[in-house]
Each structure stands twice: as structure tokens, then as C-alpha cells.
Design a protein around this motif. Structure first.
Motif, PDB file in Angstrom:
ATOM      1  N   LYS A  59      39.158 -19.999 -58.800  1.00 53.95           N
ATOM      2  CA  LYS A  59      38.935 -20.812 -57.655  1.00 53.95           C
ATOM      3  C   LYS A  59      40.319 -21.193 -56.970  1.00 53.95           C
ATOM      4  N   ALA A  60      41.247 -20.051 -56.797  1.00 55.54           N
ATOM      5  CA  ALA A  60      42.603 -20.298 -56.364  1.00 55.54           C
ATOM      6  C   ALA A  60      42.621 -20.788 -54.761  1.00 55.54           C
ATOM      7  N   CYS A  61      41.567 -20.513 -54.061  1.00 53.49           N
ATOM      8  CA  CYS A  61      41.394 -20.757 -52.764  1.00 53.49           C
ATOM      9  C   CYS A  61      40.025 -21.551 -52.497  1.00 53.49           C
ATOM     10  N   LYS A  62      39.998 -22.257 -51.340  1.00 53.26           N
ATOM     11  CA  LYS A  62      38.839 -22.946 -50.899  1.00 53.26           C
ATOM     12  C   LYS A  62      37.909 -21.978 -50.728  1.00 53.26           C
ATOM     13  N   HIS A  63      36.741 -22.256 -50.348  1.00 49.89           N
ATOM     14  CA  HIS A  63      35.703 -21.450 -49.822  1.00 49.89           C
ATOM     15  C   HIS A  63      35.931 -20.372 -48.740  1.00 49.89           C
ATOM     16  N   LEU A  64      36.194 -19.060 -48.867  1.00 47.65           N
ATOM     17  CA  LEU A  64      36.435 -17.996 -48.187  1.00 47.65           C
ATOM     18  C   LEU A  64      35.425 -17.113 -47.860  1.00 47.65           C
ATOM     19  N   ASN A  68      37.588 -13.116 -44.693  1.00 50.98           N
ATOM     20  CA  ASN A  68      39.044 -13.764 -45.245  1.00 50.98           C
ATOM     21  C   ASN A  68      39.646 -13.086 -46.475  1.00 50.98           C
ATOM     22  N   LEU A  69      38.636 -13.084 -47.495  1.00 54.26           N
ATOM     23  CA  LEU A  69      38.984 -12.499 -48.736  1.00 54.26           C
ATOM     24  C   LEU A  69      39.681 -11.340 -48.686  1.00 54.26           C
ATOM     25  N   LYS A  70      39.046 -10.428 -47.766  1.00 52.59           N
ATOM     26  CA  LYS A  70      39.601  -9.068 -47.713  1.00 52.59           C
ATOM     27  C   LYS A  70      41.134  -9.055 -46.983  1.00 52.59           C
TER      28      LYS A  70
END
Length: 219
Positions: A59-64, A68-70
Motif C-alpha cells: 500500500k505504498a500508493c493511494k488507489h491507482l 497509473n500503476l504502469k
């Protein structure tokens, strides 16, 4: 077997010479900076699948979104491989001679000046320029400056301070607040300026005491 080795070698060469997609690189950098805990990002992973798995699990990032993940994965992969031998390496004990902060905590903002064989590390271009400009506060022989390097904001590439392009008055802040944000190319600087509401792009020779003081709110 020779054919297979030749095919493999050709693929490696092709991959190594594939041009970097600056749009994806910049998008991924922006996502990492604005939407993630950068300390948790898996810079040590090599594949898109591994990176997405670790980012999701920790959970290093907010909901992507998937795109955006790519883009984030693209940035993590290429910022490491392309410039891994060209970034500024800061000793863990190095302190900024202007503000006294440990510079290694802020690799994205690091700058370095070499004077008479000794390296001085800074947690931002602004502090390095203070050290360079304000000779009454920081006394040393300017004629003995051998190198001045800064870190490209998007790629962390080590670049000559005198060849960089700097964006000022943006909505992105460094460890010491308003910054001179460096880029290796004019195009990258222009893209950042428009995305982050900067007011101007300056070169090294344009940076004077008035600009530095104004960035600190001391006009």
C-alpha cells in the motif's frame, strides 16, 4: 544454438537502445511524488509485474488506476537503469554546509560542489547557490571550484549545474521550501513549468542573490 544466441543478443541490444518515453517517465515521477510514500517504493525490482505486486501489497500508493500503476512502474524501472552510474552519491554523514541537514535523506534534491578536491553536498540547488553567491557568509576561494553538479528532477541524472535549466516559483517544494528545480533539457523544464505553475525558466548565469532571497520570501 548460435542462431538463438544471436537472436537473444540482438534483443538485448535493441532493448538497451530503445529510446526513453519522457512522457511516461514524467508521469510516473509525478505519481511517485504526489500519490505514494516514496520510502516504500520498490526501486530494486525489475519487472512491471513485480513492482505492481509490491506496490499493491505494501500500500505504498493511494488507489491507482491500471494506467497509473504502469506509468509508476516505468519510472521506477528506467530511473534506476538509465542513470544508475550518473547520479550524485551522497555519503550518509554528509551535512549541507548551509542549513546543516543530512543530505542523503533527500537524494532527489541533492547537489554537490567540489572545491580544491573536497566535495560539499547540499539538499537543494538553492542552498548550493547561497554557498556560491554569498561570499561574506561562506568564505573560500571561488577560483578553486572544480565542479558543480545538480540532480535532474525527473531522472536524478547528475548534470553540470552550468548547463541545467531551472524552474522557479512552482508548486513543488524541496526540503528547504521554494526551490530552483533543475532539468537536463529545456523541453523537460517547459513541461514541468506548465504542469506545476512555475513562473520562469532560468540558467545558471541568471541566478543571483535577488532570486535566491526571493525564494526564501526575503525580497
Amino acid at each position: 544454438m548460435k542462431f538463438l544466441w544471436g537472436l537473444f543478443f540482438g534483443f538485448v541490444v535493441l532493448w538497451a537502445n530503445t529510446p526513453v518515453d519522457n512522457y511516461k517517465l514524467q508521469k510516473g515521477q509525478k505519481i511517485a511524488h504526489l500519490m505514494c510514500d516514496e520510502a516504500l517504493l520498490p526501486y530494486d525490482r525489475n519487472s512491471t509485474e513485480e513492482i505492481i505486486f509490491v506496490v499493491t501489497k505494501t500500500k505504498a500508493c493511494k488507489h491507482l488506476s491500471s494506467s497509473n500503476l504502469k506509468a509508476l512502474s516505468y519510472f521506477l524501472q528506467h530511473s534506476k537503469h538509465i542513470h544508475k552510474h550518473q547520479h550524485i552519491t551522497v555519503p550518509s554523514e554528509a551535512k549541507c554546509p548551509v542549513c546543516g541537514m543530512f543530505v542523503s535523506k533527500y537524494p532527489k534534491w541533492s547537489a554537490v560542489m567540489v572545491v580544491d578536491g573536497k566535495s560539499y553536498y547540499f539538499d537543494g540547488v538553492k542552498d548550493m547557490m547561497k554557498y556560491y553567491i554569498f561570499d561574506g557568509d561562506f568564505v573560500y576561494d571561488r577560483a578553486k571550484i572544480e565542479h558543480m553538479w545538480v540532480s535532474d528532477y525527473y531522472t536524478l541524472e547528475k548534470i553540470d549545474a552550468k548547463s541545467a535549466y531551472y524552474v522557479i516559483d512552482s508548486n513543488v517544494y524541496g526540503p528547504m521550501g521554494n526551490e530552483l528545480i533543475p532539468f537536463v533539457s529545456l523541453k523537460s523544464a517547459k513541461d514541468f513549468l506548465s504542469q506545476h505553475h512555475g513562473t520562469k525558466i532560468v540558467r545558471f548565469e541568471d541566478i543571483d542573490d535577488k532570486i535566491v532571497l526571493r525564494l526564501d520570501g526575503l525580497e
